[in-house]
Design a protein around this motif. Structure first.
Motif, PDB file in Angstrom:
ATOM      1  N   MET A   1       1.214  -1.024   0.090  1.00 29.39           N
ATOM      2  CA  MET A   1       0.175   0.492   0.017  1.00 29.39           C
ATOM      3  C   MET A   1       0.631   0.628  -0.248  1.00 29.39           C
ATOM      4  N   PRO A   2       1.138   1.874  -1.168  1.00 30.10           N
ATOM      5  CA  PRO A   2       1.778   3.018  -1.346  1.00 30.10           C
ATOM      6  C   PRO A   2       1.567   4.378   0.170  1.00 30.10           C
ATOM      7  N   THR A   3       2.151   5.600   0.267  1.00 31.48           N
ATOM      8  CA  THR A   3       1.989   6.629   1.327  1.00 31.48           C
ATOM      9  C   THR A   3       1.675   7.574   0.403  1.00 31.48           C
ATOM     10  N   VAL A   4       0.330   7.712   0.027  1.00 30.02           N
ATOM     11  CA  VAL A   4      -0.495   8.920  -0.386  1.00 30.02           C
ATOM     12  C   VAL A   4      -0.643  10.202   0.347  1.00 30.02           C
ATOM     13  N   LEU A  20      11.508   9.929   0.123  1.00 27.93           N
ATOM     14  CA  LEU A  20      12.256   9.319  -0.407  1.00 27.93           C
ATOM     15  C   LEU A  20      13.482   9.349  -0.294  1.00 27.93           C
ATOM     16  N   ASN A  23      14.050   6.292   2.323  1.00 28.70           N
ATOM     17  CA  ASN A  23      13.672   5.090   1.351  1.00 28.70           C
ATOM     18  C   ASN A  23      12.601   4.615   1.813  1.00 28.70           C
ATOM     19  N   CYS A  24      10.856   5.692   1.473  1.00 31.04           N
ATOM     20  CA  CYS A  24      10.281   4.694   1.060  1.00 31.04           C
ATOM     21  C   CYS A  24       9.897   4.568  -0.485  1.00 31.04           C
ATOM     22  N   THR A  25       9.262   4.167  -1.079  1.00 29.16           N
ATOM     23  CA  THR A  25       9.439   3.968  -2.585  1.00 29.16           C
ATOM     24  C   THR A  25       7.982   3.515  -2.855  1.00 29.16           C
ATOM     25  N   SER A  26       6.963   3.767  -2.246  1.00 30.99           N
ATOM     26  CA  SER A  26       6.151   3.645  -2.558  1.00 30.99           C
ATOM     27  C   SER A  26       5.006   4.702  -2.473  1.00 30.99           C
ATOM     28  N   ILE A  27       4.991   5.583  -3.355  1.00 27.50           N
ATOM     29  CA  ILE A  27       4.480   7.022  -2.674  1.00 27.50           C
ATOM     30  C   ILE A  27       3.281   7.487  -4.167  1.00 27.50           C
ATOM     31  N   ALA A  28       2.225   7.883  -3.430  1.00 31.65           N
ATOM     32  CA  ALA A  28       1.679   8.251  -5.130  1.00 31.65           C
ATOM     33  C   ALA A  28       0.872   9.667  -4.190  1.00 31.65           C
TER      34      ALA A  28
END
Length: 176
Positions: A1-4, A20, A23-28
């Motif tokens: 689940m991305p961070t929105v 980023l 190292n958070c790679t799942s961002i919307a």
């Protein structure tokens, strides 16, 4: 689940940048308009000059200021910063864009007594209007509507709206 992240203005873009870095790679990053940047918008003119339609300065004071300068450095933008000394003409003179033209704002007491475009009467007259404005109790009011009611349309449109847009990157007509 991305961070929105809702909104691609300067705050949303900064939040995405820091995520980023962690190292958070799942961002919307969701933006309602057709461009990122929010109120920050630069337009290149035909003569190659750049017209800034939103915030164009920073005052790097305290910890938030240090954080902003560090971010600018991290992004490799330090060479693009143009410091303005307090005694320079740029620091003393303020301009607004209204009616398709640039106008100087009054910057001395005597200039408050003269008609200066885009205003239809001396700015001091707008300010004195507050003394004769009847009190009114309102439940909630935007800063724009407050200024319009107390000082008139021109002060709200030519002073307060650009000020709020330039400093807070917000809309003076919205309720907060």
């Amino acid at each position: 689940m991305p961070t929105v992240i809702l909104g691609g203005g300067i705050s949303g873009l900064t939040a995405a940048y820091y995520l980023l870095k962690k190292n958070c790679t799942s961002i919307a990053l969701l933006e309602a308009s057709n461009r990122f940047g929010g109120w920050i918008k630069s337009n290149k003119q035909k003569n190659d000059s750049i017209f800034e339609e939103g915030p164009r300065t920073i005052r790097p004071r305290g910890n938030p200021g240090i954080n902003t300068l560090n971010l600018i450095d991290d992004l490799g933008l330090s060479e693009n910063i143009l410091p303005i000394k307090n005694d320079s003409a740029v620091a003393r003179n303020r301009m607004i864009y209204a009616g398709g033209e640039l106008h100087s704002l009054p910057n001395t007491f005597s200039s408050l007594l003269k008609v200066q475009k885009p205003f239809s009467k001396p700015l001091l007259m707008h300010l004195l209007q507050d003394l004769v404005t009847k009190p009114k109790i309102v439940k909630d009011e935007s800063i724009y509507n407050f200024t319009r009611r107390r000082f008139g349309d021109e002060v709200a449109e030519y002073l307060i709206s650009p000020l709020i847009r330039g400093i807070c990157a917000g809309n003076a007509q919205e309720y907060f």
